[in-house]
Design an enzyme around this catalytic site. Structure first.
Site, short mmCIF file in Angstrom:
data_model
loop_
_atom_site.label_atom_id
_atom_site.label_comp_id
_atom_site.label_asym_id
_atom_site.label_seq_id
_atom_site.Cartn_x
_atom_site.Cartn_y
_atom_site.Cartn_z
NE ARG A 196 121.30 3.74 30.04
CZ ARG A 196 120.28 4.18 29.30
NH1 ARG A 196 120.44 5.27 28.56
NH2 ARG A 196 119.13 3.53 29.28
CE LYS A 252 122.30 0.64 28.28
NZ LYS A 252 121.72 -0.52 29.02
CG HIS A 298 123.63 2.63 37.30
ND1 HIS A 298 123.74 3.11 36.01
CD2 HIS A 298 122.55 1.81 37.29
CE1 HIS A 298 122.78 2.60 35.27
NE2 HIS A 298 122.04 1.82 36.01
NE ARG A 333 120.04 5.00 34.15
CZ ARG A 333 119.40 5.55 33.12
NH1 ARG A 333 119.54 6.85 32.88
NH2 ARG A 333 118.64 4.83 32.33
CG HIS A 349 114.46 2.97 31.54
ND1 HIS A 349 114.00 3.00 32.85
CD2 HIS A 349 115.81 2.83 31.64
CE1 HIS A 349 115.01 2.89 33.68
NE2 HIS A 349 116.13 2.78 32.97
CE1 TYR A 408 115.90 3.42 39.82
CE2 TYR A 408 114.87 3.13 37.67
CZ TYR A 408 115.99 3.23 38.46
OH TYR A 408 117.23 3.15 37.87
#
Length: 303
Positions: free
Chosen positions: A151, A175, A249, A252, A275, A284
């Site tokens: 990210r 995150k 993004h 990504r 994730h 995806y």
């Protein structure tokens, strides 16, 4: 005297989110805007404290948001922010019921992530001038975003010590301060090596500090921000093509799509992207199915 709702209550709430929930700066900023928006609504409704909110007020707020034309994603985030805020107030014993507890989040629109094709990427990578410091930095930036799928917030926090050239890995803090090691390819490592030995030293001379532990620097020789990275990507895309629109993004998305297109296991891609839930990565697979469908329709004589 009117109670200051999001000063008295909000400050402690954000400390709770930062310390106990490990919320990212971007999450805290978004929640701050959402609570501020709700505070303005309360003022308009002559409600002196968020503790006075009830089901009727929540329904009025929903109507207010719909009338302002917010998209589903924005609505979902605002509801989530307020639900979390009121859950915190219950935890502190300041209220007995959460007025947002039974609210249903609007279903998100399924948007297929935008990604770049191999030819588009090749044209992009060929557009950099290896003799210029900023071009060396930008090439290293694009290479690392595509090679690792990290990210923007993770990329601007990469330090020199996070790159292991011998193992071909990069340390990433994601995150919620979750840490992971991600493989990084030879093209990206070569670009980073060239940048750190040349362009980065040139940029560092423009800074009064003359030293920095961060990998990517701006034109002033100080650590680049996530906004700075977005600006670089947008500017470079416009320079390469008038029709090619992409964000950090998008790189990504491209990273994940190309891996799945070439047979990578979805759980491996999940780990590489950082994730938490597999369902996020499964988006995806829709991209690859859509791509196969387009190829079929274009190539099959009786499609």
């Amino acid at each position: 005297m009117k109670e200051a709702p999001f000063q008295a209550l909000g400050e402690n709430f954000f400390k709770f989110m930062q310390v106990e929930k490990n919320a990212s700066p971007m999450t805290l900023e978004a929640y701050s805007l959402d609570l501020s928006d709700f505070e303005k609504f309360l003022d308009a409704e002559a409600v002196s404290s968020p503790k006075e909110a009830d089901d009727r007020l929540v329904r009025l707020y929903f109507t207010h948001l719909y009338d302002k034309g917010y998209k589903r994603t924005s609505l979902s985030r605002k509801i989530s922010a307020l639900r979390t805020f009121y859950k915190y107030l219950m935890r502190e014993g300041l209220i007995t019921e959460n007025p947002f507890a039974l609210t249903t989040l609007p279903k998100k629109e399924l948007r297929l992530p935008h990604f770049l094709y191999a030819k588009e990427l090749e044209a992009l990578f060929q557009s950099f001038d290896a003799s210029k410091a900023l071009d060396q930095r930008d090439l290293a930036l694009f290479e690392i975003l595509y090679a690792t799928g990290i990210r923007v917030s993770e990329c601007c926090n990469v330090k020199l010590s996070h790159i292991d050239f011998s193992l071909g890995t990069i340390f990433v803090k994601g995150k919620g301060n979750k840490e992971r090691y991600t493989p990084i390819g030879s093209f990206a490592l070569d670009a980073i090596d060239r940048y750190t030995k040349n362009g980065r030293l040139h940029l560092l001379k423009k800074s009064s500090h003359k030293d920095s532990e961060y990998l990517f620097l701006n034109h002033l020789g100080t650590p680049i921000t996530d906004r700075g990275i977005r600006h670089v990507v947008t500017k470079r895309m416009k320079k390469v093509s008038l029709t090619l629109h992409a964000s950090p993004h998008s790189l990504r998305h491209t990273f994940a799509t190309h891996l799945l297109d070439n047979g990578a296991d979805i759980r491996a891609v999940q780990d590489l992207l950082g994730h938490e839930n597999l369902s996020t990565t499964q988006l995806y697979t829709h991209v690859t199915k859509e791509r196969l469908k387009n190829v079929y329709q274009q190539a099959h004589p009786r499609a």
